[in-house]
Design a protein around this motif. Structure first.
Motif, PDB file in Angstrom:
ATOM      1  N   THR A 256       0.840  -1.197   0.000  1.00 37.88           N
ATOM      2  CA  THR A 256       0.000   0.000   0.000  1.00 37.88           C
ATOM      3  C   THR A 256       0.876   1.249   0.000  1.00 37.88           C
ATOM      4  N   LYS A 257       1.945   1.222   0.769  1.00 33.23           N
ATOM      5  CA  LYS A 257       2.863   2.368   0.852  1.00 33.23           C
ATOM      6  C   LYS A 257       3.525   2.628  -0.505  1.00 33.23           C
ATOM      7  N   GLU A 258       3.971   1.574  -1.192  1.00 37.95           N
ATOM      8  CA  GLU A 258       4.582   1.732  -2.518  1.00 37.95           C
ATOM      9  C   GLU A 258       3.567   2.304  -3.513  1.00 37.95           C
ATOM     10  N   PHE A 259       2.340   1.812  -3.431  1.00 37.96           N
ATOM     11  CA  PHE A 259       1.284   2.317  -4.304  1.00 37.96           C
ATOM     12  C   PHE A 259       1.052   3.806  -4.047  1.00 37.96           C
ATOM     13  N   GLU A 260       1.025   4.185  -2.781  1.00 34.38           N
ATOM     14  CA  GLU A 260       0.821   5.591  -2.414  1.00 34.38           C
ATOM     15  C   GLU A 260       1.955   6.470  -2.946  1.00 34.38           C
ATOM     16  N   ILE A 261       3.172   5.972  -2.903  1.00 34.08           N
ATOM     17  CA  ILE A 261       4.317   6.730  -3.430  1.00 34.08           C
ATOM     18  C   ILE A 261       4.156   6.942  -4.930  1.00 34.08           C
ATOM     19  N   PHE A 262       3.785   5.895  -5.655  1.00 30.06           N
ATOM     20  CA  PHE A 262       3.540   6.027  -7.102  1.00 30.06           C
ATOM     21  C   PHE A 262       2.389   6.989  -7.367  1.00 30.06           C
ATOM     22  N   PHE A 263       1.336   6.897  -6.563  1.00 32.77           N
ATOM     23  CA  PHE A 263       0.192   7.784  -6.727  1.00 32.77           C
ATOM     24  C   PHE A 263       0.627   9.242  -6.616  1.00 32.77           C
ATOM     25  N   ARG A 264       1.367   9.553  -5.571  1.00 32.85           N
ATOM     26  CA  ARG A 264       1.820  10.930  -5.353  1.00 32.85           C
ATOM     27  C   ARG A 264       2.754  11.410  -6.473  1.00 32.85           C
ATOM     28  N   LYS A 265       3.554  10.515  -6.987  1.00 30.14           N
ATOM     29  CA  LYS A 265       4.513  10.875  -8.040  1.00 30.14           C
ATOM     30  C   LYS A 265       3.838  11.046  -9.401  1.00 30.14           C
ATOM     31  N   LEU A 266       2.859  10.212  -9.703  1.00 30.95           N
ATOM     32  CA  LEU A 266       2.300  10.150 -11.055  1.00 30.95           C
ATOM     33  C   LEU A 266       0.965  10.853 -11.253  1.00 30.95           C
ATOM     34  N   TYR A 267       0.255  11.164 -10.180  1.00 35.18           N
ATOM     35  CA  TYR A 267      -1.110  11.676 -10.320  1.00 35.18           C
ATOM     36  C   TYR A 267      -1.183  12.924 -11.200  1.00 35.18           C
ATOM     37  N   LEU A 268      -0.431  13.946 -10.879  1.00 37.24           N
ATOM     38  CA  LEU A 268      -0.491  15.185 -11.648  1.00 37.24           C
ATOM     39  C   LEU A 268       0.051  15.011 -13.075  1.00 37.24           C
ATOM     40  N   PRO A 269       1.208  14.351 -13.267  1.00 39.34           N
ATOM     41  CA  PRO A 269       1.666  14.143 -14.650  1.00 39.34           C
ATOM     42  C   PRO A 269       0.674  13.340 -15.500  1.00 39.34           C
ATOM     43  N   LEU A 270       0.052  12.326 -14.914  1.00 41.68           N
ATOM     44  CA  LEU A 270      -0.957  11.563 -15.657  1.00 41.68           C
ATOM     45  C   LEU A 270      -2.160  12.439 -15.985  1.00 41.68           C
ATOM     46  N   GLY A 271      -2.503  13.321 -15.073  1.00 42.59           N
ATOM     47  CA  GLY A 271      -3.595  14.251 -15.327  1.00 42.59           C
ATOM     48  C   GLY A 271      -3.289  15.179 -16.487  1.00 42.59           C
ATOM     49  N   MET A 272      -2.055  15.656 -16.571  1.00 35.74           N
ATOM     50  CA  MET A 272      -1.653  16.532 -17.670  1.00 35.74           C
ATOM     51  C   MET A 272      -1.679  15.764 -18.993  1.00 35.74           C
ATOM     52  N   TYR A 273      -1.253  14.507 -18.956  1.00 38.19           N
ATOM     53  CA  TYR A 273      -1.271  13.657 -20.149  1.00 38.19           C
ATOM     54  C   TYR A 273      -2.717  13.449 -20.622  1.00 38.19           C
ATOM     55  N   ALA A 274      -3.608  13.100 -19.691  1.00 39.17           N
ATOM     56  CA  ALA A 274      -5.018  12.875 -20.036  1.00 39.17           C
ATOM     57  C   ALA A 274      -5.658  14.165 -20.540  1.00 39.17           C
ATOM     58  N   LEU A 275      -5.295  15.279 -19.952  1.00 36.90           N
ATOM     59  CA  LEU A 275      -5.857  16.567 -20.367  1.00 36.90           C
ATOM     60  C   LEU A 275      -5.538  16.866 -21.826  1.00 36.90           C
ATOM     61  N   ARG A 276      -4.328  16.519 -22.271  1.00 33.53           N
ATOM     62  CA  ARG A 276      -3.965  16.743 -23.672  1.00 33.53           C
ATOM     63  C   ARG A 276      -4.800  15.871 -24.605  1.00 33.53           C
ATOM     64  N   ILE A 277      -5.307  14.765 -24.117  1.00 33.86           N
ATOM     65  CA  ILE A 277      -6.092  13.874 -24.972  1.00 33.86           C
ATOM     66  C   ILE A 277      -7.574  14.274 -24.976  1.00 33.86           C
ATOM     67  N   VAL A 278      -8.150  14.499 -23.786  1.00 32.61           N
ATOM     68  CA  VAL A 278      -9.600  14.731 -23.714  1.00 32.61           C
ATOM     69  C   VAL A 278      -9.987  16.200 -23.633  1.00 32.61           C
ATOM     70  N   ASP A 279      -9.033  17.077 -23.359  1.00 35.25           N
ATOM     71  CA  ASP A 279      -9.257  18.527 -23.333  1.00 35.25           C
ATOM     72  C   ASP A 279     -10.354  18.956 -22.357  1.00 35.25           C
ATOM     73  N   ASP A 280     -10.408  18.280 -21.203  1.00 34.75           N
ATOM     74  CA  ASP A 280     -11.363  18.622 -20.156  1.00 34.75           C
ATOM     75  C   ASP A 280     -10.719  18.242 -18.822  1.00 34.75           C
ATOM     76  N   ALA A 281     -10.420  19.236 -17.987  1.00 39.45           N
ATOM     77  CA  ALA A 281      -9.663  18.992 -16.754  1.00 39.45           C
ATOM     78  C   ALA A 281     -10.395  18.063 -15.791  1.00 39.45           C
ATOM     79  N   ASP A 282     -11.699  18.270 -15.596  1.00 42.14           N
ATOM     80  CA  ASP A 282     -12.445  17.415 -14.670  1.00 42.14           C
ATOM     81  C   ASP A 282     -12.505  15.979 -15.170  1.00 42.14           C
ATOM     82  N   LEU A 283     -12.739  15.822 -16.451  1.00 38.77           N
ATOM     83  CA  LEU A 283     -12.778  14.488 -17.041  1.00 38.77           C
ATOM     84  C   LEU A 283     -11.404  13.814 -16.939  1.00 38.77           C
ATOM     85  N   ALA A 284     -10.346  14.558 -17.229  1.00 39.22           N
ATOM     86  CA  ALA A 284      -8.992  14.011 -17.146  1.00 39.22           C
ATOM     87  C   ALA A 284      -8.720  13.499 -15.737  1.00 39.22           C
TER      88      ALA A 284
END
Length: 166
Positions: free
Chosen positions: A3-31
């Motif tokens: 769980t701790k390792e998962f949480e570390i990945f979550f904290r590291k990747l959440y915002l970058p993944l959001g930026m990646y999704a935003l470029r695809i769907v062009d909607d921040a809430d949806l991303a």
């Protein structure tokens, strides 16, 4: 994965993944929703004894696939070749974008407001001054302060730092 390792990945990747999704769907809430769904899928996969060798790559591919499914379901996708592939450049770009937005979020409230009105909304100094009821000199001072703080926050000790969206 713990769980701790998962949480570390979550904290590291959440915002970058959001930026990646935003470029695809062009909607921040949806991303954001799609990234949350991707983390839920990863967690359920791990809980059911699935092994993920490269978690970062797995997450980018999962987010991309969720974005594709969303667009396909809504028939908004005309050509898959226009969507960004999961490449090192795309991952680097999403991390860079996340760092920039995190730095912008760290600006003092008024400074951030003036900066975003200028750079995101495209308003002139005069328009910003009029809308906020402040002087043009104050707008210029806030912009100087914003650039200085962003440069410091993003430079990693290497000056100068280029803000790609400016």
């Amino acid at each position: 994965m713990t769980t701790k390792e998962f949480e570390i990945f979550f904290r590291k990747l959440y915002l970058p993944l959001g930026m990646y999704a935003l470029r695809i769907v062009d909607d921040a809430d949806l991303a954001e929703d799609l990234v949350q769904d991707a983390f839920m899928k990863a967690w359920f996969y791990i809980e059911n004894d699935g092994e993920i060798i490269n978690f970062s790559s797995f997450m980018y591919k999962t987010v991309r696939n969720l974005c594709l499914s969303y667009l396909r379901d809504r028939k908004e996708m005309l050509d898959e070749s226009n969507l960004p592939e999961v490449s090192e450049d795309e991952i680097d770009t999403s991390f860079r974008d996340a760092r920039i937005w995190k730095a912008i979020d760290g600006l003092p409230e008024k400074c951030r407001e003036v900066f975003l009105m200028s750079k995101r909304d495209g308003l002139t100094n005069e328009e910003i001054a009029e809308e906020l009821g402040i002087s043009i000199k104050t707008v210029k001072n806030q912009m100087t302060k914003a650039f200085s703080r962003l440069r410091d926050a993003l430079s990693d000790g290497h000056k100068p730092f280029f803000l790609p969206f400016l």
